[in-house]
Design an enzyme around this catalytic site. Structure first.
Site, short mmCIF file in Angstrom:
data_model
loop_
_atom_site.label_atom_id
_atom_site.label_comp_id
_atom_site.label_asym_id
_atom_site.label_seq_id
_atom_site.Cartn_x
_atom_site.Cartn_y
_atom_site.Cartn_z
N LYS A 1 -13.92 6.90 22.21
CA LYS A 1 -15.05 7.51 21.70
C LYS A 1 -14.60 8.11 20.52
O LYS A 1 -15.98 8.64 19.93
CB LYS A 1 -15.89 8.22 22.86
CG LYS A 1 -16.10 7.11 24.04
CD LYS A 1 -16.31 8.21 25.12
CE LYS A 1 -16.31 7.43 26.68
NZ LYS A 1 -16.61 8.30 27.91
N GLY A 2 -13.59 8.84 20.52
CA GLY A 2 -13.34 9.94 19.65
C GLY A 2 -13.59 9.56 18.14
O GLY A 2 -13.92 10.56 17.40
N ASP B 1 -1.65 12.57 17.25
CA ASP B 1 -1.09 13.40 17.88
C ASP B 1 0.42 13.10 18.13
O ASP B 1 0.97 13.19 17.06
CB ASP B 1 -1.78 13.56 19.30
CG ASP B 1 -1.23 14.85 20.07
OD1 ASP B 1 -0.45 15.61 19.76
OD2 ASP B 1 -1.63 15.02 21.18
N LYS C 1 -1.47 15.83 13.34
CA LYS C 1 -0.66 16.94 14.10
C LYS C 1 0.84 16.49 13.71
O LYS C 1 1.59 15.99 14.43
CB LYS C 1 -0.64 17.05 15.38
CG LYS C 1 -2.14 17.62 16.01
CD LYS C 1 -1.82 17.73 17.59
CE LYS C 1 -3.19 17.87 17.89
NZ LYS C 1 -3.19 17.93 19.48
N VAL D 1 -7.38 20.58 19.85
CA VAL D 1 -8.48 20.65 19.22
C VAL D 1 -9.89 19.72 19.83
O VAL D 1 -9.49 18.92 20.43
CB VAL D 1 -8.35 20.37 17.71
CG1 VAL D 1 -7.37 21.42 17.14
CG2 VAL D 1 -7.99 18.89 17.52
P1 IMP Z 1 -1.52 10.02 20.54
O1 IMP Z 1 -0.98 11.12 21.13
O2 IMP Z 1 -1.37 10.10 19.06
O3 IMP Z 1 -1.23 8.99 21.18
O4 IMP Z 1 -3.12 10.61 20.74
C1 IMP Z 1 -3.87 9.75 21.50
C2 IMP Z 1 -5.25 10.29 21.87
O5 IMP Z 1 -5.14 11.48 22.45
C3 IMP Z 1 -5.96 10.48 20.51
O6 IMP Z 1 -6.71 9.40 20.01
C4 IMP Z 1 -7.23 11.63 21.14
O7 IMP Z 1 -8.22 10.88 21.73
C5 IMP Z 1 -6.63 12.36 22.11
N1 IMP Z 1 -5.97 13.61 21.68
C6 IMP Z 1 -4.74 13.96 20.88
N2 IMP Z 1 -4.78 15.22 20.57
C7 IMP Z 1 -5.91 15.52 20.93
C8 IMP Z 1 -6.65 16.85 20.76
O8 IMP Z 1 -6.06 17.87 20.20
N3 IMP Z 1 -7.97 17.13 20.97
C9 IMP Z 1 -8.64 16.07 21.69
N4 IMP Z 1 -8.14 14.89 22.03
C10 IMP Z 1 -6.71 14.83 21.43
#
Ligand code: IMP
Length: 183
Positions: A47-48, A107, A135, A157
């Site tokens: 949903k993000g 992330d 990040k 965040v």
């Molecule tokens: P990944 O670590 O790049 O696989 O991130 C996966 C998912 O984690 C992202 O699409 C977000 O939905 C969630 N996510 C990662 N970092 C954050 C944050 O700082 N705030 C909120 N959701 C996050």
């Protein structure tokens, strides 16, 4: 809602709504230049990415189509597991399409890395990624993100679509969640 409405829950406001919109407009000018001759299919990840998709799609001076996927990264925690499951797949066949994945945040990169490989296997004509936030210090895999809004510190965040346990998605700004909220 605005940062002032939940001030105690944020340790810092990183980007105001105005700043976010200005940066999205800049990204759109770059996307328009690249996709003028080949209108993109925007693929949003629920949903993000809802907010960034809505603002990006409307700011683009190009005809676009939108489709959505829902993937689940397990749990309520603040650390990505990298374990991805498709909850809702795309409606559209990607064969021959110019696909632009629209994401809220990179992330660890694990989710996007998985998604890119999954979508690439469906034979799109091209496949690129646009992410509002990244990040760099948290990267576990390198993902080639063509359009990045902001590089941010390695903190959790919320806002502008990003949640903690389904809260704060409707915050207009993006801020760092205060540790007392999840401690
Ligand atoms: P990944 O670590 O790049 O696989 O991130 C996966 C998912 O984690 C992202 O699409 C977000 O939905 C969630 N996510 C990662 N970092 C954050 C944050 O700082 N705030 C909120 N959701 C996050």
């Amino acid at each position: 809602m605005r940062a002032a409405d939940i001030a105690g829950d944020l340790s810092e406001v990183l980007y105001t709504e105005e700043r976010i919109h200005a940066r999205i407009a800049e990204l759109c000018r770059a996307i328009e230049a690249d996709y003028a001759a080949r209108p993109p299919l925007l693929v949003g990840v629920l949903k993000g990415a809802v907010m960034v998709m809505a603002d990006l799609a409307r700011e683009l001076r190009l005809p676009v189509e939108m489709d959505w996927m829902a993937v689940s990264s397990y749990g309520r925690g603040t650390v990505s597991s990298g374990v991805v499951r498709i909850v809702k797949d795309l409606d559209v066949d990607l064969h021959g399409r110019h696909v632009l994945i629209v994401e809220d945040i990179v992330d660890s990169g694990l989710t996007l890395n998985w998604l890119r490989e999954n979508l690439a296997s469906r034979n799109p004509a091209s496949l690129e990624i646009c992410a509002l936030l990244r990040k760099p210090e948290a990267a576990k895999v390198e993902v080639d993100v063509r359009y990045v809004g902001f590089d941010i510190p390695n903190a959790f965040v919320v806002g502008y679509g990003l949640d903690y346990a389904e809260r704060y998605r409707n915050l207009r700004d993006i801020g760092i969640l205060a540790p007392h909220v999840y401690a």
